[in-house]
Design a protein around this motif. Structure first.
Motif, short mmCIF file in Angstrom:
data_model
loop_
_atom_site.label_atom_id
_atom_site.label_comp_id
_atom_site.label_asym_id
_atom_site.label_seq_id
_atom_site.Cartn_x
_atom_site.Cartn_y
_atom_site.Cartn_z
N LEU A 14 18.04 67.08 20.30
CA LEU A 14 17.91 68.11 21.33
C LEU A 14 19.28 68.38 21.92
O LEU A 14 19.81 67.57 22.69
CB LEU A 14 16.92 67.70 22.42
CG LEU A 14 16.51 68.80 23.37
CD1 LEU A 14 15.85 69.97 22.63
CD2 LEU A 14 15.57 68.26 24.43
N ASP A 15 19.86 69.48 21.52
CA ASP A 15 21.19 69.86 21.99
C ASP A 15 21.14 70.13 23.50
O ASP A 15 20.21 70.79 23.98
CB ASP A 15 21.62 71.13 21.24
CG ASP A 15 23.11 71.39 21.36
OD1 ASP A 15 23.59 71.54 22.49
OD2 ASP A 15 23.77 71.43 20.31
N PRO A 16 22.09 69.64 24.27
CA PRO A 16 22.11 69.89 25.71
C PRO A 16 22.11 71.39 26.06
O PRO A 16 21.59 71.77 27.10
CB PRO A 16 23.41 69.22 26.18
CG PRO A 16 23.70 68.19 25.15
CD PRO A 16 23.17 68.73 23.85
N ILE A 17 22.64 72.21 25.19
CA ILE A 17 22.63 73.66 25.43
C ILE A 17 21.20 74.20 25.44
O ILE A 17 20.87 75.08 26.22
CB ILE A 17 23.50 74.40 24.39
CG1 ILE A 17 24.95 74.00 24.56
CG2 ILE A 17 23.34 75.91 24.50
CD1 ILE A 17 25.87 74.43 23.44
N GLY A 36 10.19 63.15 16.95
CA GLY A 36 9.94 61.95 17.75
C GLY A 36 9.37 62.33 19.09
O GLY A 36 9.72 63.36 19.67
N ILE A 37 8.50 61.48 19.60
CA ILE A 37 7.83 61.77 20.87
C ILE A 37 8.82 61.84 22.03
O ILE A 37 8.58 62.51 23.03
CB ILE A 37 6.69 60.75 21.13
CG1 ILE A 37 5.68 61.31 22.13
CG2 ILE A 37 7.24 59.40 21.56
CD1 ILE A 37 4.89 62.49 21.64
N GLU A 38 9.99 61.18 21.88
CA GLU A 38 11.01 61.22 22.94
C GLU A 38 11.49 62.65 23.19
O GLU A 38 11.75 63.03 24.33
CB GLU A 38 12.22 60.34 22.58
CG GLU A 38 11.89 58.92 22.18
CD GLU A 38 11.41 58.79 20.72
OE1 GLU A 38 10.68 57.81 20.46
OE2 GLU A 38 11.73 59.64 19.88
N ILE A 39 11.62 63.43 22.12
CA ILE A 39 12.06 64.83 22.26
C ILE A 39 10.99 65.63 23.01
O ILE A 39 11.29 66.40 23.92
CB ILE A 39 12.35 65.46 20.88
CG1 ILE A 39 13.47 64.71 20.17
CG2 ILE A 39 12.67 66.95 21.01
CD1 ILE A 39 14.83 64.76 20.86
N GLY A 133 17.61 72.00 15.59
CA GLY A 133 18.24 70.72 15.32
C GLY A 133 19.42 70.84 14.37
O GLY A 133 19.86 71.94 14.03
N ILE A 134 19.92 69.69 13.93
CA ILE A 134 21.09 69.69 13.05
C ILE A 134 20.75 69.22 11.64
O ILE A 134 21.63 69.19 10.79
CB ILE A 134 22.24 68.84 13.65
CG1 ILE A 134 21.78 67.42 13.97
CG2 ILE A 134 22.80 69.53 14.89
CD1 ILE A 134 22.88 66.49 14.45
N GLN A 135 19.49 68.87 11.37
CA GLN A 135 19.07 68.48 10.02
C GLN A 135 18.62 69.71 9.25
O GLN A 135 17.93 70.57 9.79
CB GLN A 135 17.89 67.50 10.10
CG GLN A 135 18.20 66.19 10.77
CD GLN A 135 19.11 65.31 9.93
OE1 GLN A 135 19.04 65.31 8.71
NE2 GLN A 135 19.97 64.58 10.59
N GLY A 136 19.02 69.83 7.99
CA GLY A 136 18.57 70.94 7.16
C GLY A 136 19.73 71.79 6.68
O GLY A 136 20.88 71.55 7.01
N PHE A 137 19.38 72.84 5.95
CA PHE A 137 20.40 73.66 5.31
C PHE A 137 20.93 74.79 6.19
O PHE A 137 21.93 75.43 5.84
CB PHE A 137 19.86 74.26 3.99
CG PHE A 137 18.76 75.25 4.22
CD1 PHE A 137 19.04 76.59 4.43
CD2 PHE A 137 17.44 74.84 4.25
CE1 PHE A 137 18.04 77.50 4.65
CE2 PHE A 137 16.43 75.75 4.47
CZ PHE A 137 16.72 77.08 4.67
N HIS A 138 20.28 75.09 7.30
CA HIS A 138 20.72 76.19 8.16
C HIS A 138 22.15 75.92 8.67
O HIS A 138 22.55 74.77 8.81
CB HIS A 138 19.76 76.40 9.33
CG HIS A 138 19.64 75.20 10.22
ND1 HIS A 138 18.92 74.07 9.85
CD2 HIS A 138 20.14 74.93 11.44
CE1 HIS A 138 19.00 73.17 10.82
NE2 HIS A 138 19.73 73.67 11.80
N LYS A 139 22.88 76.98 8.92
CA LYS A 139 24.26 76.83 9.38
C LYS A 139 24.39 76.96 10.89
O LYS A 139 25.29 76.40 11.50
CB LYS A 139 25.15 77.86 8.68
CG LYS A 139 25.24 77.63 7.17
CD LYS A 139 26.29 78.52 6.55
CE LYS A 139 26.42 78.44 5.07
NZ LYS A 139 25.96 77.33 4.34
N VAL A 140 23.49 77.74 11.50
CA VAL A 140 23.54 77.99 12.93
C VAL A 140 22.23 77.54 13.58
O VAL A 140 21.16 77.86 13.07
CB VAL A 140 23.79 79.50 13.22
CG1 VAL A 140 23.80 79.78 14.71
CG2 VAL A 140 25.10 79.95 12.59
#
Length: 166
Positions: A14-17, A36-39, A133-140
């Motif tokens: 979870l990005d702070p932005i 995850g349940i934390e998110i 998120g930051i996992q996966g093939f997307h760039k943005v």
């Protein structure tokens, strides 16, 4: 009037932005692969959270968040699921209901590709917010914000907030 923040595919990040953008929302909707349940707990502390589990989510998330959510927001019939496809290419698991019990707003995630498409055949708006998120093939990294007022979906805004890996 409800201000909605819509995201998907956080994959435990979870990005702070994102949190900054969601603070002004009345409701947060997460279209699966929470990670995850934390998110989910973090999001629910910001605002009311409506979410579905995705294919990567474990039992901690699946126990709390269903595969599908069908609800009204104001006067808009909303259906949210993780793997749903998009107009002209709906997933086989949603096809029977989407054609017989059509919502006004259909939300899915999974593809990591941001899409906003009006389905003229079914008279529904489809939104996939891409991946936050930051996992996966997307760039943005992306999310979507919009307003629901009565039967109207308006003021849709695409938020791009990060180039992965930078």
């Amino acid at each position: 009037m409800k201000r909605i923040g819509l995201l998907s595919d956080t994959h435990a990040w979870l990005d702070p932005i994102v949190e900054k953008h969601l603070k002004e929302c009345d409701e947060i909707w997460h279209a699966g692969d929470i990670g995850g349940i934390e998110i989910a707990d973090k999001l629910s502390k910001i605002s009311l959270l409506r979410a579905v589990h995705g294919n990567i989510d474990g039992q901690d998330v699946r126990i709390v968040y269903p595969k599908n959510q069908r609800f009204f927001c104001e006067e808009v019939d909303v259906w949210m699921t993780h793997i749903g496809g998009y107009p002209k290419n709906y997933d086989r698991n949603v096809k029977p209901e989407i054609f017989t019990n059509t919502p006004q707003l259909f939300i899915s995630g999974h593809s990591h590709i941001l899409k906003v498409i009006f389905d003229k055949e079914l008279n529904l708006l489809h939104i996939n917010p891409g991946a936050a998120g930051i996992q996966g093939f997307h760039k943005v990294q992306t999310m979507v914000k919009f307003i629901i007022e009565g039967k109207e979906i308006k003021d849709l805004e695409v938020v791009e907030f990060g180039n992965k890996g930078k």
